[in-house]
Design a protein around this motif. Structure first.
Motif, mmCIF file in Angstrom:
data_model
loop_
_atom_site.group_PDB
_atom_site.id
_atom_site.type_symbol
_atom_site.label_atom_id
_atom_site.label_comp_id
_atom_site.label_asym_id
_atom_site.label_seq_id
_atom_site.Cartn_x
_atom_site.Cartn_y
_atom_site.Cartn_z
ATOM 1 N N ASP A 123 -9.138 -0.328 -0.210
ATOM 2 C CA ASP A 123 -8.172 0.678 -0.245
ATOM 3 C C ASP A 123 -7.591 1.378 0.471
ATOM 4 O O ASP A 123 -6.897 2.828 0.284
ATOM 5 C CB ASP A 123 -9.980 1.655 -0.794
ATOM 6 C CG ASP A 123 -10.404 2.205 0.098
ATOM 7 O OD1 ASP A 123 -10.638 1.745 0.857
ATOM 8 O OD2 ASP A 123 -11.591 3.486 0.010
ATOM 9 N N ARG A 124 -6.719 0.842 1.541
ATOM 10 C CA ARG A 124 -6.497 1.481 2.172
ATOM 11 C C ARG A 124 -5.275 -0.020 2.582
ATOM 12 O O ARG A 124 -5.392 -0.915 1.694
ATOM 13 C CB ARG A 124 -6.866 1.722 4.014
ATOM 14 C CG ARG A 124 -7.898 2.335 3.771
ATOM 15 C CD ARG A 124 -8.411 3.597 4.779
ATOM 16 N NE ARG A 124 -7.989 3.170 6.049
ATOM 17 C CZ ARG A 124 -8.842 1.906 7.369
ATOM 18 N NH1 ARG A 124 -10.195 1.919 6.873
ATOM 19 N NH2 ARG A 124 -8.224 1.464 8.464
ATOM 20 N N PRO A 125 -3.965 0.423 2.876
ATOM 21 C CA PRO A 125 -2.814 -0.545 3.078
ATOM 22 C C PRO A 125 -2.979 -1.165 4.176
ATOM 23 O O PRO A 125 -3.797 -1.067 5.098
ATOM 24 C CB PRO A 125 -1.686 0.638 3.326
ATOM 25 C CG PRO A 125 -2.064 2.013 3.499
ATOM 26 C CD PRO A 125 -3.827 2.150 3.173
#
Length: 147
Positions: A123-125
């Motif tokens: 859910d993070r870049p």
């Protein structure tokens, strides 16, 4: 597994530059008048610049191996994890066979958790670079897995 290997190579290419020579004189700019590039000019093409370009690749910064299975990758000729054209990597299919088979066997025998930085999190870049040689894992043997 094959698609996951291709997707990993798209995101973090092991060969970050493709070398090419122009085969004919080329004029760039409005009406071909701005400047010319003579035949035989050498180019170094930065592949991450193509693979992670959010203007042309809608999934640029996501890990989406299914694009290699559903035809979306084919719609983006700029995706060249093994180069392309007459200079395509001759070992492409061998590399994909060996790596996908090895990964399938490893994942059947153990669970792996990245313990070095950066840790990719869904859910993070995703990080733009990844130290393929410095990544460290915690490995736990899967119960009942063959030795």
């Amino acid at each position: 597994m094959r698609a996951a290997v291709l997707e990993s190579l798209r995101l973090w290419p092991t060969t970050s530059m493709i070398l090419r020579d122009s085969i004919r004189d080329t004029a760039w700019g409005p009406n071909g008048e701005r400047f010319g590039i003579p035949a035989g000019t050498g180019f170094a093409i930065l592949t991450p610049g193509f693979h992670r370009d959010g203007d042309t690749v809608p999934f640029a910064d996501e890990f989406v191996p299914e694009v290699w299975l559903d035809g979306r990758a084919e719609m983006h000729p700029e995706l060249v994890p093994f180069s392309a054209g007459p200079a395509v990597c001759p070992g492409r299919n061998l590399v994909l066979l060996v790596t996908s088979t090895l990964l399938a066997r490893l994942l059947a025998a153990a669970d792996f958790r990245v313990v070095s930085e950066p840790v990719p999190v869904p859910d993070r870049p995703l990080p733009y670079t990844f130290d393929n040689f410095g990544v460290q894992f915690e490995v736990t043997r899967t119960a009942g897995a063959p030795r």
